[in-house]
Scaffold this motif. Structure first.
Motif: not given
Lengths: 302, 183
Positions: A122-123, A125, A127, A129-130, A133-134, A214
């Motif tokens: 998440g860190q 930054g 997109p 990865s985000a 992760v979700t 991720p």
């Protein structure tokens, strides 16, 4: 005193074994996939080269503290899970730190690595990865429920929370758990499809869609640590399944045969499958695996 | 500490490192030119490049080799520089097709660059318009030999001559709004 020395030596030996076996399984998987696609494929020890090369790269990426910690989290969690699983039953070196109640402990500690990874990814930054992760955490909510149900069914059926005792019960009675509680096994098997993230449940890494999800901002040494820890984690989960459902293993050869056959189930199923969308994946886990888990529970109580 | 300072043992470490690097190349295929059509047959069952440890990388962070397939417009050159600077050392560039050498059939075009070597350091050129998969694999093997010899570290060259490269890059890219390169 001797006891402690054996424990420490056994722990080191276990980690090395898990690393070597896990990485080799990864290479064999690549070979199997290549043969199915009518290719020659890489050497089965190709993944050792990959890890070695990634370790020898110079890394200069900085996105913040959590990004540096995330691979450590996932490595710690993989080794911790491995340390609390008896690799061989009544072996001198491989019984590790298993104790009464380790099954409950394992249920708690297993999602720790992915959660740490989620913080780190998440860190960065990125997109991709985000999104990865979700997706990963949603999928974990999906497959954790049948997994927990099947483990609880085993705990209820034999009134124990120790992996060693479950192995001993199977060895003494001579009946493997897949026969004494087949529904719990099926629920756990479906949960395994989600855990190993091969197709159709490869929505986290999602090749050609999410750019490795991720892991997309992690290169060099971090990627090497993530690769080796996922190999160790894979081995740990396979050994846990063999212990719970296939009567454990007397020696390493038996263990390798059992784990490899078990590992090939999601791989081969993944070879002929396309990819699910996230909500399809979750509803999949909440339909049949969940029902099988509940049936396994009822079976255990009766 | 003696074993680290000893020249022979360092030589062994270097040999192992270069052997691993040689046998495991993660390729970032920058396929905006027409040569990109030769990449799928190279990677799939007919010419299976995975035999040599070559596999695709998803992001620049994980990649070792930047494979530039064909002509580069000024607009795409900007992206190539960005991708190259995001890759981690040691990193290599394979330039693919005549267009990267001297402009090829686009030599007098108003918005393509002619010599790629003036903007980013290139390790291996594969000539031809367009090169067949055999030639591509031969280029990779040439790169592997170069890595084993130990003279393929062009990331360092870029780092040392960054002023010259920046000057050339800024000459063609008018709207320069890129972040600084941090090692």
């Amino acid at each position: 005193m001797e006891d402690i020395i054996y424990k420490i030596l056994g722990a080191i030996l276990t980690i090395i074994t898990a690393f070597v076996v896990g990485i080799t399984y990864g290479g064999l998987t690549r070979k199997v996939i290549a043969r199915v696609q009518n290719r020659v494929g890489p050497k089965f020890y190709q993944n050792f080269f990959d890890v070695l090369k990634l370790l020898s790269k110079r890394t200069a990426i900085n996105h913040g503290v959590m990004q540096h910690f995330a691979p450590m989290f996932i490595f710690t969690s993989a080794v911790t899970v491995l340390m609390f699983i008896p690799i061989l039953h009544d072996g001198l070196f491989f019984s590790n730190f298993s104790f009464h109640g380790d099954l409950i402990f394992l249920l708690y500690i297993m999602p720790f690595g992915p959660l740490g990874m989620a913080l780190g990814a998440g860190q960065t930054g990125n997109p991709n990865s985000a999104i990865g992760v979700t997706r990963g955490l949603s999928q974990m909510v999906g497959f954790e429920i049948p997994f927990v149900l099947s483990l609880v069914a085993l705990m209820v059926q034999f009134e124990t929370t120790s992996v060693t005792e479950i192995v001993n019960i199977q060895v003494e009675s001579g009946v493997w758990m897949i026969f004494s509680n087949p529904f719990a096994f099926l629920a756990a098997l479906f949960a395994m499809f989600g855990m190993f993230r091969y197709a159709p449940f490869d929505i986290v890494g999602a090749p050609a869609e999410l750019a490795s999800g991720p892991a997309s901002e992690f290169g060099g040494k971090y990627l090497a640590i993530m690769m080796s820890s996922s190999s160790i984690f894979t081995f740990a989960k396979l050994v846990l399944y063999v212990n719970l459902f296939f009567g454990g293993a007397e020696n390493l050869v038996e263990l390798l045969i059992k784990t490899f056959i078990l590992y090939m189930v999601p791989v081969v199923y993944g070879l002929v499958s396309p990819r699910y969308r996230t909500e399809q994946s979750i509803t999949y886990f909440w339909k049949w695996p969940l029902a099988l888990g509940v049936i396994g529970m009822i079976w255990a109580i009766i | 500490m003696n074993i680290v300072k000893d020249k022979k043992s360092q030589h062994i470490v270097d040999y192992i490192k270069e052997f691993a690097r040689k046998n495991s190349l993660f390729v970032m295929a920058y396929g905006t030119g027409c040569g990109a059509i030769e990449i799928p047959p190279t990677m799939t069952s007919r010419y299976d490049a995975e035999r040599f440890g070559i596999r695709g990388a998803a992001t620049p962070r994980q990649a070792d080799v930047l494979l530039i397939t064909g002509y580069l417009a000024v607009k795409t050159l900007k992206r190539v520089i960005r991708v190259y600077e995001q890759m981690q050392d040691p990193k290599y560039i394979i330039a693919f097709g005549s267009c990267t050498i001297n402009g090829g059939m686009y030599f007098d075009s108003y918005n393509t660059i002619n010599a790629l070597d003036r903007y980013v350091p290139v390790d291996v050129y594969i000539n031809g318009c367009m090169p067949r998969p055999e030639a591509v694999i031969e280029g990779f093997v040439a790169l592997q030999e170069k890595i084993q010899r130990g003279d393929a570290d062009n990331g360092k060259k870029y780092q040392e001559n960054i002023d010259w490269y920046r000057e050339n890059q800024m000459k063609v890219i008018k709207n320069w709004n890129m972040p600084d390169y941090n090692w």
